[in-house]
Motif scaffolding. Structure first.
Motif, PDB file in Angstrom:
ATOM      1  N   LYS A   1      43.400  47.033  46.827  1.00 23.40           N
ATOM      2  CA  LYS A   1      42.278  47.253  45.903  1.00 23.40           C
ATOM      3  C   LYS A   1      42.568  46.660  44.531  1.00 23.40           C
ATOM      4  CE  LYS A   1      39.073  50.688  44.079  1.00 23.40           C
ATOM      5  NZ  LYS A   1      38.934  49.933  42.829  1.00 23.40           N
ATOM      6  N   ALA A   2      43.797  46.868  44.034  1.00 21.74           N
ATOM      7  CA  ALA A   2      44.133  46.361  42.697  1.00 21.74           C
ATOM      8  C   ALA A   2      44.031  44.841  42.649  1.00 21.74           C
ATOM      9  CB  ALA A   2      45.538  46.811  42.309  1.00 21.74           C
ATOM     10  N   ALA A   3      44.634  44.168  43.630  1.00 21.99           N
ATOM     11  CA  ALA A   3      44.572  42.702  43.656  1.00 21.99           C
ATOM     12  C   ALA A   3      43.158  42.219  43.937  1.00 21.99           C
ATOM     13  CB  ALA A   3      45.539  42.171  44.717  1.00 21.99           C
ATOM     14  N   GLY A   4      42.453  42.896  44.842  1.00 23.11           N
ATOM     15  CA  GLY A   4      41.075  42.502  45.161  1.00 23.11           C
ATOM     16  C   GLY A   4      40.154  42.601  43.968  1.00 23.11           C
ATOM     17  N   ASP A   5      40.316  43.670  43.175  1.00 20.02           N
ATOM     18  CA  ASP A   5      39.477  43.841  41.978  1.00 20.02           C
ATOM     19  C   ASP A   5      39.722  42.711  40.980  1.00 20.02           C
ATOM     20  OD1 ASP A   5      38.413  46.134  43.051  1.00 20.02           O
ATOM     21  OD2 ASP A   5      39.579  47.520  41.794  1.00 20.02           O
ATOM     22  N   ILE A   6      40.997  42.338  40.822  1.00 15.30           N
ATOM     23  CA  ILE A   6      41.327  41.247  39.899  1.00 15.30           C
ATOM     24  C   ILE A   6      40.697  39.939  40.362  1.00 15.30           C
ATOM     25  CG2 ILE A   6      43.234  39.776  39.094  1.00 15.30           C
ATOM     26  CD1 ILE A   6      44.955  42.353  39.033  1.00 15.30           C
ATOM     27  N   LEU A   7      40.824  39.648  41.647  1.00 14.69           N
ATOM     28  CA  LEU A   7      40.271  38.402  42.178  1.00 14.69           C
ATOM     29  C   LEU A   7      38.743  38.385  42.084  1.00 14.69           C
ATOM     30  CD1 LEU A   7      42.601  38.107  45.292  1.00 14.69           C
ATOM     31  CD2 LEU A   7      42.616  36.595  43.299  1.00 14.69           C
ATOM     32  N   ALA A   8      38.116  39.508  42.374  1.00 11.32           N
ATOM     33  CA  ALA A   8      36.649  39.590  42.307  1.00 11.32           C
ATOM     34  C   ALA A   8      36.146  39.390  40.882  1.00 11.32           C
ATOM     35  CB  ALA A   8      36.178  40.936  42.850  1.00 11.32           C
ATOM     36  N   ALA A   9      36.985  39.758  39.910  1.00 12.26           N
ATOM     37  CA  ALA A   9      36.600  39.614  38.497  1.00 12.26           C
ATOM     38  C   ALA A   9      36.972  38.244  37.935  1.00 12.26           C
ATOM     39  CB  ALA A   9      37.264  40.714  37.671  1.00 12.26           C
ATOM     40  N   GLY A  10      37.470  37.353  38.796  1.00 13.35           N
ATOM     41  CA  GLY A  10      37.822  36.009  38.338  1.00 13.35           C
ATOM     42  C   GLY A  10      39.231  35.881  37.804  1.00 13.35           C
ATOM     43  N   GLY A  11      40.116  36.860  38.124  1.00 10.52           N
ATOM     44  CA  GLY A  11      41.483  36.825  37.630  1.00 10.52           C
ATOM     45  C   GLY A  11      42.444  36.114  38.559  1.00 10.52           C
ATOM     46  N   LEU A  12      43.733  36.146  38.192  1.00 13.03           N
ATOM     47  CA  LEU A  12      44.789  35.421  38.899  1.00 13.03           C
ATOM     48  C   LEU A  12      45.842  36.382  39.432  1.00 13.03           C
ATOM     49  CD1 LEU A  12      45.457  32.468  36.395  1.00 13.03           C
ATOM     50  CD2 LEU A  12      43.784  32.568  38.251  1.00 13.03           C
ATOM     51  N   VAL A  13      46.245  36.170  40.699  1.00 14.94           N
ATOM     52  CA  VAL A  13      47.259  37.002  41.337  1.00 14.94           C
ATOM     53  C   VAL A  13      48.283  36.116  42.038  1.00 14.94           C
ATOM     54  CG1 VAL A  13      47.720  38.829  43.036  1.00 14.94           C
ATOM     55  CG2 VAL A  13      45.575  38.857  41.723  1.00 14.94           C
ATOM     56  N   GLY A  14      49.563  36.334  41.752  1.00 14.42           N
ATOM     57  CA  GLY A  14      50.626  35.654  42.481  1.00 14.42           C
ATOM     58  C   GLY A  14      50.828  36.346  43.818  1.00 14.42           C
TER      59      GLY A  14
END
Length: 357
Positions: free
Chosen positions: A18-31
């Motif tokens: 959920k944490a990574a998915g929320d970031i990606l859905a908001a246009g953010g970056l995840v390693g």
């Protein structure tokens, strides 16, 4: 802002998903971990998110991003055509370390493809990457999660070292399995063409689809500077350690002799020197006396199993950085099935500095 590092745990799967998915859905970056190297993920269909990848990495804007999917059904919305050759390769090698280049659909922004009318797609086999894509339904643009030009990251610590404060989150699942990037093959022509060598070799693909050619510009033995690689990213310097790296090629005995000679010269001049050896040769580089403290000898793996070499390649370049060596001398490779991919990376890391003995 410090980047959040989240250690992967099966018992807390829903939390990190959920944490990574929320970031990606908001246009953010995840390693994220993949089976090849750690990737820097963003929504591949969001041009602004893709632009953040380029900015965080310092990546040239004409260097396309590889799009990652978790299911073959996702491919149809990204490409305008799927050749039979691609279907055969996907059936054999997906999920896995093979990237294929297709004519893109209108859904994929040019910001993701580096301005090209083609799109590079692969289906990673790493369970974290696949679960993240499958759960969120977001196709991910995910080049290597490092500063552009540096050795690719094979551990979460490498991502943090390069990109802390520039990205939102890193999912830490320990060291990756393979250690070098995927093979890239262009399937848009009559004969598939390898644009970047990798874990999936020409011979492996030929068993599935027949003839497979290699872009002559990426062959390690090709020194003609008039050849320009068809994959835009291959024209840039990559994987470079901070120390000056030189490869030495020839028979084993002469290579060891030459590296010992070169290292001795630099040590005598007061420099700290690194030597990249193999399990078979590392004992031959032992330095004694007052200069021993300035000589760093590391084994990259064993020639009996080249998978150990691909696994350790980028990690050893970063470890050399940690030792603050000014000069690095490395043995060359090329006999086995992964030899071309290994040499492609080492030659680019060395800026094509190579000595033949």
């Amino acid at each position: 802002m410090e980047t959040i590092v989240y250690k992967i745990s099966e018992t807390e799967e829903q939390i990190w998903l959920k944490a990574a998915g929320d970031i990606l859905a908001a246009g953010g970056l995840v390693g994220i971990p993949t089976e090849t190297v750690y990737g820097l993920a963003a929504n591949a269909l969001d041009a602004e998110a893709a632009a953040k990848i380029y900015a965080a990495k310092g990546r040239p804007s004409d260097n396309p991003l590889i799009v990652h999917i978790s299911d073959i059904s996702m491919l149809e919305g990204l490409v305008s055509e799927i050749p039979d050759t691609a279907r055969k390769l996907a059936e054999k090698f997906w999920p896995g370390p093979l990237t294929m280049i297709f004519p893109k659909s209108d859904a994929v922004p040019y910001g993701t493809t580096g301005g090209l009318d083609t799109v590079a797609v692969r289906m990673p086999s790493h369970p974290v990457a696949r679960k993240l894509i499958g759960t969120t339904g977001i196709v991910l643009a995910a080049p290597s999660a490092n500063t552009s030009g540096r050795p690719s990251p094979t551990r979460a610590e490498h991502v943090y070292e390069d990109l802390n404060g520039k990205i939102d989150m890193i999912l830490d699942d320990g060291p990756v399995g393979i250690g070098i990037e995927s093979t890239i093959v262009d399937v848009s022509g009559d004969v598939p063409m390898i644009l970047r060598p990798g874990y999936i070799t020409r011979e492996m693909m030929a068993e599935v689809v027949g003839e497979v050619c290699v872009d002559p510009a990426i062959l390690s033995e090709n020194k003609d500077k008039n050849f320009r690689p068809k994959a835009p990213g291959m024209k840039y310097k990559h994987y470079a350690p901070k120390g000056d790296l030189t490869l030495v090629s020839g028979t084993s005995e002469k290579v060891v002799e030459k590296i010992r000679e070169l290292a001795s010269e630099k040590l005598a001049a007061g420099f700290r020197v690194g030597i990249i050896a193999t399990e078979e040769t590392k004992a031959l580089y032992a330095v004694t006396g007052p200069q021993a403290a300035s000589a760093v000898v590391m084994s990259i793996g064993t020639r009996k199993d080249e998978d150990t070499i691909t696994h350790n390649l980028y990690d050893i370049l970063r470890r050399m950085d940690g030792e603050n060596v000014s000069y690095i001398y490395s043995e060359s490779f090329g006999e086995g099935s992964r030899g071309q991919a290994i040499m492609n990376r080492l030659l680019k890391a060395a800026g094509h500095q190579q000595i033949y003995v």
